[in-house]
Design an enzyme around this catalytic site. Structure first.
Site, mmCIF file in Angstrom:
data_model
loop_
_atom_site.group_PDB
_atom_site.id
_atom_site.type_symbol
_atom_site.label_atom_id
_atom_site.label_comp_id
_atom_site.label_asym_id
_atom_site.label_seq_id
_atom_site.Cartn_x
_atom_site.Cartn_y
_atom_site.Cartn_z
ATOM 1 N N LYS A 33 0.812 -1.222 0.000
ATOM 2 C CA LYS A 33 0.000 0.000 0.000
ATOM 3 C C LYS A 33 0.843 1.270 0.000
ATOM 4 C CE LYS A 33 -0.721 0.527 4.996
ATOM 5 N NZ LYS A 33 -1.740 0.656 6.050
ATOM 6 N N LYS A 35 5.330 2.019 -0.270
ATOM 7 C CA LYS A 35 6.441 1.936 -1.212
ATOM 8 C C LYS A 35 7.170 0.613 -1.069
ATOM 9 C CE LYS A 35 7.297 6.933 -1.281
ATOM 10 N NZ LYS A 35 8.296 7.994 -0.993
ATOM 11 N N ALA A 117 -4.815 -4.234 0.548
ATOM 12 C CA ALA A 117 -5.590 -5.476 0.579
ATOM 13 C C ALA A 117 -6.596 -5.465 1.721
ATOM 14 C CB ALA A 117 -4.654 -6.672 0.727
ATOM 15 N N GLY A 179 13.657 6.662 25.313
ATOM 16 C CA GLY A 179 15.091 6.386 25.336
ATOM 17 C C GLY A 179 15.418 4.981 24.911
ATOM 18 N N ILE A 182 15.661 3.607 18.958
ATOM 19 C CA ILE A 182 15.459 4.695 18.000
ATOM 20 C C ILE A 182 15.768 6.040 18.640
ATOM 21 C CG2 ILE A 182 13.739 5.912 16.601
ATOM 22 C CD1 ILE A 182 12.361 3.168 16.219
ATOM 23 N N HIS A 437 45.251 -9.698 13.707
ATOM 24 C CA HIS A 437 45.735 -8.693 14.648
ATOM 25 C C HIS A 437 46.348 -7.528 13.874
ATOM 26 C CE1 HIS A 437 47.676 -6.914 18.159
ATOM 27 N NE2 HIS A 437 48.792 -6.812 17.419
#
Length: 450
Positions: A33, A35, A117, A179, A182, A437
């Site tokens: 519906k 992108k 849908a 917090g 995101i 290393h």
């Protein structure tokens, strides 16, 4: 007879499921519906990482001005910041990957329909007024931002973790409500771009589901860089005056900013699917599924954020492919315990499996083996010594129960303990392998051998 399968949603659960189904011989239709690529590609993982990368580059240049003969070098570069170019770079990455999804669909002969849908029955939906029947369906519709009170009354003045990417210019002051992952990532982003940034979190700590040691490192690093953190803080009300947003906290304190980002989570985007017609029940935590097969009932499966098993894109992909296999009659199981997670703040943080606290609560005789980045040669040379690598080991079996990493490339390194866990390799056995290393991953090697 070729099996007809409908996939609702083209995000990280839907499009890999569709491609797997096509590879297994199904006649596949994807309906989207919004992108192609879903939330992750268009307004989630991909655009946020593009912006975070740009912000981190600016932060590193300012930090490295001590290496220049011009003490103003870092500041001069920062002052040249052109946010419109940063946004254009983000959009170019999104567009390129979106075209990639559609190209993959075309190559695999997956039919792609733009539309919404709505179930008519357990075996059919309407899309753009046309009814489509199918033998099986995967619901991978994803989630949408959640606005708790009082913010649900002020949506027109707020940004969420979807539309935040639409800003044309950086604010002077930003308040981030939440917090969690995101919220912390955007706090780092804004702070690196010079924005006065405050995190407001209801829980006693930021990132309340993460390892306590990791949270201490991140909180300390954030505050040293100037990010303000207010925990155990509830937003009681909000006001808007002359474009200034005012957040009134439960303790009576008022915070002001020209941008407020509400990042308190997401909720399943299922209202318009008419799931009742398919005989499927759901609530704010989504659709209940068999956690191993993703089956809801009969021919109906649900993958990704809509089933609330794990709110991560790579988990969604594994779930979508699991559903595809089972639809095609190939037994396949998903294991939620082997899903790594990463926080793309800086320092970066990642985890897999159990923390020590969780392992002990489950009855394991466990111990945590930790190596600090201060002792790692590569971290020292990069001047990125905040953090540690930690292995949680079952003392009786020697197996790895979990791992937590804070430091450079944590999101890449977490796959080392993941592979050991998936293959039942003991911590000592994994640690005895030869690591290059100097690398930051040597901290993991040392932790496994400790």
């Amino acid at each position: 007879m070729t099996k007809k399968v409908l996939v609702i949603g083209s995000g990280p659960a839907g499009y890999p499921a569709a491609l797997k189904l096509a590879a297994l011989g199904a006649d596949v239709t994807v309906v989207e519906k919004a992108k192609a690529g879903g939330v992750c590609l268009n307004c989630g993982c991909i655009p946020s990482k593009s912006l975070l990368d740009a912000a981190h580059r600016f932060a590193l240049v300012r930090k490295s001005e001590a290496l220049s003969s011009n003490p103003q070098a870092g500041e001069d570069f920062f002052n040249s910041l052109d946010f419109s170019k940063i946004q254009a770079r983000r959009q170019a990455a999104v567009d390129k990957l979106q075209r990639g999804v559609l190209t993959l669909f075309k190559a695999a002969k997956v039919k792609y329909i733009e539309g919404e849908a709505s179930f008519v029955s357990p075996n059919s939906v309407k899309i753009n007024g046309v009814e489509y029947s199918f033998d099986a369906v995967i619901i991978a519709a994803g989630t949408k931002p959640f606005y708790p009170p009082p913010f649900d009354q002020y949506k027109e003045y707020l940004y969420d973790n979807g539309n935040i990417f639409d800003i044309k210019q950086l604010p002077k002051k930003a308040i981030i409500i939440g917090g969690g992952v995101i919220g912390c990532e955007f706090a780092c982003l804004f702070n690196a771009f010079g924005v006065d940034t405050t995190i407001v979190e209801l829980s006693p700590t930021i990132l309340p589901t993460e390892d306590e040691g990791a949270v201490r490192v991140l909180k300390s690093s954030f505050e040293k860089r100037g990010i303000k953190i207010k925990t155990s803080a509830a937003a009681k009300d909000m006001a808007v005056e002359n474009g200034v947003k005012k957040i009134i906290l439960s303790d009576g304190q008022t915070l002001e900013a020209d941008l407020v980002l509400v990042a308190v989570g997401r909720t399943p985007d299922l209202e318009n699917l008419n799931l009742k017609a398919a005989g499927v029940e759901w609530d704010r935590k989504g659709i209940k599924v068999n956690p191993k097969t993703m089956q809801v009932k009969d021919n109906i499966y649900a993958a990704g954020d809509v089933n609330w098993l794990c709110q991560l894109a790579h988990a969604a992909t594994a779930q979508g492919e699991t559903a595809a296999y089972n639809i095609m009659g190939i037994a396949h199981e998903y294991d939620n315990n082997l899903v790594p997670s990463a926080i793309y703040a800086w320092p970066e943080s990642a985890r897999i499996g159990l923390t020590l606290k969780e392992a002990l609560a489950k009855g394991h005789k466990a111990r945590a083996k930790k190596i600090f980045m201060l002792a790692n040669g590569r971290a020292v040379t990069q001047e990125e010594t905040e953090g540690f690598a930690q292995i949680v080991e079952d003392e009786e079996t020697g197996l790895i129960l979990g791992a937590q990493i804070v430091g450079p490339s944590a999101g890449e390194m977490i796959h080392i303990p993941l592979i050991a866990m998936a293959t039942k390799m003991k911590a000592k056995e994994a640690g005895e392998l030869i690591f290059a290393h100097p690398t930051v991953s040597e901290a993991l090697k040392e932790a496994m051998l400790k």
